[in-house]
Scaffold this motif. Structure first.
Motif, short mmCIF file in Angstrom:
data_model
loop_
_atom_site.label_atom_id
_atom_site.label_comp_id
_atom_site.label_asym_id
_atom_site.label_seq_id
_atom_site.Cartn_x
_atom_site.Cartn_y
_atom_site.Cartn_z
N THR A 4 0.92 -1.31 -0.05
CA THR A 4 -0.04 0.03 0.15
C THR A 4 0.88 1.33 -0.06
O THR A 4 1.95 1.34 0.78
CB THR A 4 -0.89 0.07 1.36
OG1 THR A 4 -1.52 -1.04 1.14
CG2 THR A 4 -1.74 1.17 1.38
N ALA A 5 0.67 2.26 -0.82
CA ALA A 5 1.44 3.42 -0.98
C ALA A 5 1.06 4.27 0.10
O ALA A 5 -0.05 4.67 0.13
CB ALA A 5 1.22 4.13 -2.53
N ASP A 6 2.24 4.80 0.68
CA ASP A 6 2.30 5.90 1.53
C ASP A 6 2.24 7.34 0.85
O ASP A 6 1.65 8.52 1.29
CB ASP A 6 3.38 6.04 2.56
CG ASP A 6 3.46 5.00 3.53
OD1 ASP A 6 2.31 4.30 3.82
OD2 ASP A 6 4.44 4.46 3.82
N LYS A 7 2.68 7.13 -0.55
CA LYS A 7 3.06 8.39 -1.19
C LYS A 7 2.66 8.02 -2.59
O LYS A 7 3.43 7.08 -3.27
CB LYS A 7 4.11 9.17 -0.99
CG LYS A 7 4.20 10.32 -1.92
CD LYS A 7 5.68 10.73 -1.75
CE LYS A 7 6.19 12.09 -2.52
NZ LYS A 7 7.45 12.71 -2.33
N VAL A 8 1.67 8.64 -3.36
CA VAL A 8 1.35 8.45 -4.86
C VAL A 8 2.09 9.71 -5.64
O VAL A 8 1.96 10.76 -5.29
CB VAL A 8 0.05 8.34 -5.11
CG1 VAL A 8 -0.23 8.39 -6.40
CG2 VAL A 8 -0.79 7.35 -4.29
N LEU A 9 3.10 9.08 -6.27
CA LEU A 9 3.87 10.03 -7.31
C LEU A 9 2.93 10.55 -8.59
O LEU A 9 3.18 11.84 -8.96
CB LEU A 9 5.19 9.21 -7.77
CG LEU A 9 5.96 8.59 -6.85
CD1 LEU A 9 7.08 8.12 -7.27
CD2 LEU A 9 6.39 9.73 -5.77
N TYR A 10 2.01 9.80 -8.81
CA TYR A 10 1.31 10.18 -10.07
C TYR A 10 -0.01 9.11 -10.48
O TYR A 10 0.33 8.07 -10.14
CB TYR A 10 2.26 10.24 -11.36
CG TYR A 10 1.31 10.28 -12.54
CD1 TYR A 10 1.08 11.74 -13.03
CD2 TYR A 10 1.18 9.49 -13.56
CE1 TYR A 10 0.51 11.87 -14.20
CE2 TYR A 10 0.35 9.69 -14.53
CZ TYR A 10 0.03 10.94 -15.09
OH TYR A 10 -0.65 11.07 -16.33
N THR A 11 -0.78 9.77 -10.74
CA THR A 11 -1.85 8.99 -11.18
C THR A 11 -2.33 9.29 -12.49
O THR A 11 -2.86 10.39 -13.15
CB THR A 11 -3.23 9.17 -10.31
OG1 THR A 11 -3.02 9.03 -8.85
CG2 THR A 11 -4.48 8.57 -10.53
#
Length: 139
Positions: A4-11
């Motif tokens: 599970t991502a703590d930080k999304v870089l791009y969607t």
């Protein structure tokens, strides 16, 4: 186990209608494509081509990161020819893929180390690992 991502870089956001005979458009309008069924003569692309394009671009990016960490210059003419097969066995659809990596001017040992490192870090490689048959070859 999924991470599970703590930080999304791009969607990436894409709206698709009409399935394999439809159209896909990104929310920023940079991607606007017509779909066509694989092997048809109609204009457009198909999901297998899109997956191959995305994977090869991401894989080369992972090779660039590996090259920097190994203090190696990745040649400008580096290229990846990716093939994604849509398969069917007994009515069950699945994918399989081949990535043929060309790194002209780099010795084979260093090239293979870059390919191996990229396959461990590329998100597309991680997505496919253990899920589909994949062959990655340094040519």
């Amino acid at each position: 186990m999924p991470v599970t991502a703590d930080k999304v870089l791009y969607t990436g956001k894409v709206h698709t209608t009409g399935a394999r005979d439809g159209r896909s458009r990104s929310d920023d309008n940079h991607l606007d494509i017509q779909h066509s069924a694989p092997g048809s003569a109609r204009p457009g692309t198909n999901p297998e081509q899109l997956f191959a394009a995305g994977w090869s671009a991401c894989f080369e990016g992972a090779m660039q990161l590996a090259a920097r960490s190994m203090k190696v210059k990745l040649p400008e003419k580096t290229a990846i020819d990716t093939e994604v097969d849509l398969c069917n066995v007994d009515g069950a659809y699945f994918l399989q893929a081949r990535l043929n990596v060309s790194i002209p001017g780099l010795d084979r040992e260093t090239g293979q180390a870059l390919v191996d490192a990229a396959h461990q870090t590329c998100p597309y490689s991680k997505l496919s690992r253990g899920n589909i048959h994949v062959e990655i070859t340094l040519v």
